[in-house]
Design an enzyme around this catalytic site. Structure first.
Site, PDB file in Angstrom:
ATOM      1  N   ARG A   1       0.833  -1.205   0.000  1.00 23.48           N
ATOM      2  CA  ARG A   1       0.000   0.000   0.000  1.00 23.48           C
ATOM      3  C   ARG A   1       0.868   1.256   0.000  1.00 23.48           C
ATOM      4  O   ARG A   1       0.524   2.261  -0.603  1.00 23.48           O
ATOM      5  CB  ARG A   1      -0.913  -0.029   1.242  1.00 23.48           C
TER       6      ARG A   1
ATOM      7  N   ARG B   1       0.768   7.627   1.877  1.00 21.60           N
ATOM      8  CA  ARG B   1       0.791   7.748   3.335  1.00 21.60           C
ATOM      9  C   ARG B   1       2.197   7.505   3.841  1.00 21.60           C
ATOM     10  O   ARG B   1       2.748   6.432   3.632  1.00 21.60           O
ATOM     11  CB  ARG B   1      -0.167   6.722   3.961  1.00 21.60           C
TER      12      ARG B   1
HETATM   13  P1  AMP Z   1      -5.431   4.473  10.305  1.00 22.91           P
HETATM   14  O1  AMP Z   1      -5.749   5.262   9.095  1.00 22.91           O
HETATM   15  O2  AMP Z   1      -6.670   3.988  11.014  1.00 22.91           O
HETATM   16  O3  AMP Z   1      -4.464   3.367  10.029  1.00 22.91           O
HETATM   17  O4  AMP Z   1      -4.718   5.452  11.333  1.00 22.91           O
HETATM   18  C1  AMP Z   1      -3.483   6.061  11.042  1.00 22.91           C
HETATM   19  C2  AMP Z   1      -2.866   6.651  12.301  1.00 22.91           C
HETATM   20  O5  AMP Z   1      -3.757   7.640  12.839  1.00 22.91           O
HETATM   21  C3  AMP Z   1      -2.654   5.672  13.430  1.00 22.91           C
HETATM   22  O6  AMP Z   1      -1.397   5.006  13.316  1.00 22.91           O
HETATM   23  C4  AMP Z   1      -2.707   6.588  14.650  1.00 22.91           C
HETATM   24  O7  AMP Z   1      -1.497   7.304  14.804  1.00 22.91           O
HETATM   25  C5  AMP Z   1      -3.768   7.590  14.256  1.00 22.91           C
HETATM   26  N1  AMP Z   1      -5.120   7.147  14.676  1.00 22.91           N
HETATM   27  C6  AMP Z   1      -6.170   6.806  13.879  1.00 22.91           C
HETATM   28  N2  AMP Z   1      -7.250   6.472  14.592  1.00 22.91           N
HETATM   29  C7  AMP Z   1      -6.885   6.595  15.903  1.00 22.91           C
HETATM   30  C8  AMP Z   1      -7.548   6.370  17.137  1.00 22.91           C
HETATM   31  N3  AMP Z   1      -8.824   5.942  17.187  1.00 22.91           N
HETATM   32  N4  AMP Z   1      -6.852   6.591  18.278  1.00 22.91           N
HETATM   33  C9  AMP Z   1      -5.581   7.033  18.262  1.00 22.91           C
HETATM   34  N5  AMP Z   1      -4.891   7.240  17.133  1.00 22.91           N
HETATM   35  C10 AMP Z   1      -5.526   7.039  15.949  1.00 22.91           C
END
Ligand code: AMP
Length: 194
Positions: free
Chosen positions: A131, A137
């Site tokens: 990805r 990202r």
């Molecule tokens: P994701 O897109 O869900 O993989 O999230 C990417 C990054 O955003 C994660 O590695 C965290 O640093 C932060 N993040 C996303 N959702 C949360 C959450 N519910 N709580 C804390 N950090 C979050």
């Protein structure tokens, strides 16, 4: 569907939550709430919240609870007419799970189920590295950050499933195979409950 129907799509980074959310949102008309997407949007606009969050995200660490809980609380308020919500990447800690329960209590619309995607660790890293070639990202581009995200998942997020297990809300779904196969498995479980 009479009452609001709320679902959590759960699983480690790379388990396919984002991909499946897109498809589920289209089929069931639920409002998709991804805290990762909301945080990336804040970063793109260079808001104070975005700048704070970026420091954690760049290291593969979770953003503080109060930041994401505040974001979800606003998102719920901004969508008073939603048929239901599909939570993706939230809750990621026990404190977030409890806060979500409180917020949904106010709406008299509890979580119907947590669908937990089960994917082997080897497959997760493979998917995330791949990805990273196209997602843009930065946290997908570095294997060390990818590993850190998986460690955060095991240390802080895996327990969230235990929280919902006490209410018999966890449904394990095999997260390997084709995107369509996984989607069918998820739909089968949702159709039993909706
Ligand atoms: P994701 O897109 O869900 O993989 O999230 C990417 C990054 O955003 C994660 O590695 C965290 O640093 C932060 N993040 C996303 N959702 C949360 C959450 N519910 N709580 C804390 N950090 C979050």
């Amino acid at each position: 569907m009479k009452r609001m129907f709320n679902l959590i799509l759960f699983g480690p980074p790379g388990s396919g939550k984002g991909t499946q959310s897109e498809k589920l949102m289209a089929r069931y008309g639920l409002k998709h709430l991804s805290t990762g997407d909301l945080l990336r949007y804040e970063i793109s606009r260079q808001t104070a919240l975005g700048k704070e969050a970026q420091n954690f995200m760049d290291k593969g660490q979770l953003v503080p609870d109060e930041v994401v809980i505040g974001m979800i609380s606003s998102a719920l308020d901004e969508n008073p007419d939603a048929k239901g919500f599909l939570f993706d990447g939230f809750p990621r800690t026990s404190a977030q799970a409890k806060a979500l329960d409180e917020l949904l209590k106010l709406k008299k619309a509890p979580i119907a189920a947590m669908l937990a995607l089960d994917v082997s660790e080897e497959e997760l890293v493979k998917r995330l590295v791949k990805r990273g070639e196209t997602s843009g990202r930065s946290d997908d581009n570095n294997e060390q950050v990818i590993r850190a995200r998986i460690v955060e998942y095991h240390n802080k997020t895996a327990v969230v499933a235990d929280y919902y297990k006490q209410f018999n809300k966890v449904v394990m779904v095999k997260g390997e195979g084709t995107i369509d196969d996984i989607f069918k498995r998820l739909c089968k479980e949702i159709d039993k409950r909706i």
